[in-house]
Each structure stands twice: as C-alpha cells, then as structure tokens.
Motif scaffolding. Sequence first.
Motif, PDB file in Angstrom:
ATOM      1  N   MET A   1     -65.446  -9.016  27.978  1.00  0.00           N
ATOM      2  CA  MET A   1     -66.731  -9.665  27.745  1.00  0.00           C
ATOM      3  C   MET A   1     -67.829  -8.930  28.515  1.00  0.00           C
ATOM      4  O   MET A   1     -67.740  -8.771  29.727  1.00  0.00           O
ATOM      5  N   LYS A   2     -68.839  -8.455  27.804  1.00  0.00           N
ATOM      6  CA  LYS A   2     -69.988  -7.800  28.418  1.00  0.00           C
ATOM      7  C   LYS A   2     -71.083  -8.837  28.612  1.00  0.00           C
ATOM      8  O   LYS A   2     -71.501  -9.490  27.661  1.00  0.00           O
ATOM      9  N   GLU A  30     -74.507 -13.175  20.383  1.00  0.00           N
ATOM     10  CA  GLU A  30     -73.222 -13.467  21.040  1.00  0.00           C
ATOM     11  C   GLU A  30     -72.154 -13.802  20.009  1.00  0.00           C
ATOM     12  O   GLU A  30     -71.028 -13.294  20.069  1.00  0.00           O
ATOM     13  N   HIS A  33     -71.271 -10.673  17.734  1.00  0.00           N
ATOM     14  CA  HIS A  33     -70.602  -9.578  18.437  1.00  0.00           C
ATOM     15  C   HIS A  33     -69.214  -9.988  18.927  1.00  0.00           C
ATOM     16  O   HIS A  33     -68.270  -9.205  18.882  1.00  0.00           O
ATOM     17  N   GLY A  35     -67.827 -10.195  21.875  1.00  0.00           N
ATOM     18  CA  GLY A  35     -67.555  -9.854  23.266  1.00  0.00           C
ATOM     19  C   GLY A  35     -68.814  -9.699  24.086  1.00  0.00           C
ATOM     20  O   GLY A  35     -68.881  -8.838  24.967  1.00  0.00           O
ATOM     21  N   LYS A  37     -72.250 -11.687  26.084  1.00  0.00           N
ATOM     22  CA  LYS A  37     -72.787 -12.915  26.666  1.00  0.00           C
ATOM     23  C   LYS A  37     -74.143 -12.638  27.308  1.00  0.00           C
ATOM     24  O   LYS A  37     -74.291 -11.671  28.060  1.00  0.00           O
TER      25      LYS A  37
END
Length: 357
Positions: A1-2, A30, A33, A35, A37
């Motif tokens: 998670m980025k 979010e 995608h 992954g 946040k």
Amino acid sequence: MKTYSVAVIPGDGIGPEVVNESLKVLKAMEDVHGGLKFVTKEFDWNCSYYLKNGRMMPENGLEQLREHDVILFGAVGDPAVPDHVSVWELILPIRKQFEQYVNLRPVKLLRGLESPLRYKSHQDLDFVVVRENTEGEYSNSGGLTHEGTPYELAVQNNIFTRYGSERIIKYAYNLAAKRSKKRLTVATKSNAINYAMPFWDEIVKEVGTNYNVETQLYHIDALAAYFISRPEEFDVIVASNLFGDILSDLGAATVGGLGLTPSGNINPEKKYPSMFEPIHGSAPDIAGKGIANPIAQIWSISLMMDHLQMPELGELIVNAIEEVLENTAIKTPDLGGKNSTEDMGNAIVSQIYKLGL
C-alpha cells in the motif's frame, strides 16, 4: 500500500465547495488503483482566519505543511480582506518557501465543449504554459515613500536571477523535448524592458543549445494576439511570473473559462511539497450557491497524479471529465446548464469508476 499525505486548504468563497468534489476524486483514485491511500488533513487558513487572528496562517504554518507530500488548495480572497494581504500572506509564501518554481497550467479544449474561438478545433487548443513562480515581477521588492503627499512614490522592482531563470527554462525545454511537436515558445519583451528581458532571452539561447527543440521568441503583446489568431502553433510556452499569469488566464478564456483550467505549483526535485489548485479565484459573488464549476479543481488532482508518477490516473481523470461533458447533459451554469457543483462532481466520479474499474 502506497500512502500519501495531503494537506487540504479549502480557503475562501467557492474554494470549500470545489475542494469537496476533488476529495471525492481522491477517494475514487484509491478505489480504482487498489494499492493507494491518501491521508488528508484540513487547514482552516483563509480570510476568516485572518479576521480572527490578524494573519492568514499560524507562524509555524509552513512547518505544518512541509510534513505533507502534496497540498490541495482551493481559492483565497474575500472582500473583507485586501487581496494583496490574502495572497501575499498565504499562497505566495507557500510557493516561494517551498521552491515551487514551476507553475504548470495546461490549456486544453475538452471534448464536449466549444471554444469561444469558433473557428478553432480541439486539435488547435492543446498546449501548456510553464510560468516562473518564485521571482520576476512578483518579487517582494520595492516600497512607498512620501505617502499622503503630492510627491507620493511607489517603486516595484522585478527580480530576475540567472539561477531562477535557468531552472524554469530548463524545465520547459525538458517538457517540450518529451512532446510530439518539440516546440518551445518563449514570452519576452526585450524591445522595451531593456535589462531583465534581454537577460532572459540570452539565457534561453544558452540553454537551448542543449536541446533538439524548435524555439520561438515572441514579444508578449504579439504572443497574446497569437493566442487568439493561431493557437494551433503552440505546444509548450515558458514565461516570467507576470507574463505567464496573464497568458494562462487568456488561454483559459479560449477553452471555456477559468472554471475549467487547473494549475500545479511544482517543486520538481520533491524536496518540498507541491501544491495543486484551480486558476480561478474565490468568486464571492456565487459562494454558497452550489453552482461553481468544480472541473478546474478536479483537473488539478490529475496534475497531482502526474506529479506523483501515476500518469495513468491523471489521464483517467481527464477522460472522465470529457466523458461527462461529451456524453451527458450535466452542465454547470457557466457552461450554459443548470446543474450544481455536486452534480458535476458526482458525475465525474461516476465516470472514473466506470472507466477505471
């Protein structure tokens, strides 16, 4: 998670209304995608804050913002506070202290809209203005003397440094080198501004020797006319602070108005957070009516995605905006419709999910 932290400054007037719609788009990013946040923190720094506290933001305001990856800005300005106070104590300190020396303003006629230049097509109106954002004509240098007398004098100095001019010109050349036309247009006025502009022109020539990019130098008055008569010639335009400000607003008018055009205040090195906003103001005359066009604010999220190296998400947002304009009846009053800010925002978000999932 980025995860990215986003400082949110809704500001004044219609700012909170359009920012609210752009936050919906961040949430959609979010979801699409998977992954990704975005952690947002809102700051109530605006003209109301000034009237209560005598300043536009706290003394440590910049330190608070520096903790974030990016900044989402709405608009600033209220009739109760002089414009030079609200601007010089909030948005300009952010731009300058965070070395957001690139002000990136795309000028693009979106599908589904017609330009006021009736004889120009969508292919004719698709370029970007690169505006120097930290010095030039908007340098805080000068003063007043003999105030209140017949001899009152105002001095406003323009400051052009080699360092500041080189870095914005290099950025513009690098951008032009990546685009299909490989053409850079430079705004100048060296026939009348006889120190700063020849200095600027000479740096353009020096930097340009390192790029395989066609270069055009136009005096600002002629260039403004060419924006109307032959915009299809342009691809990337680089200009000083004042000239870039004026040209990008003129460009916005040719594609439908200020409510349609976004802006990115970029620190390319990412040493500091970059800031994303519409180019329109706070529009106090329509604030609270729910009729402001949120497209420019939402499009600024697209520029944010590009800056965060997720261009596919940036493209998705623009495609969603164009789908709404081209294939639905949703139009805010500035576009000749009767829909609300929220109607437009929700329609764009719906298209994001439709196109992206």
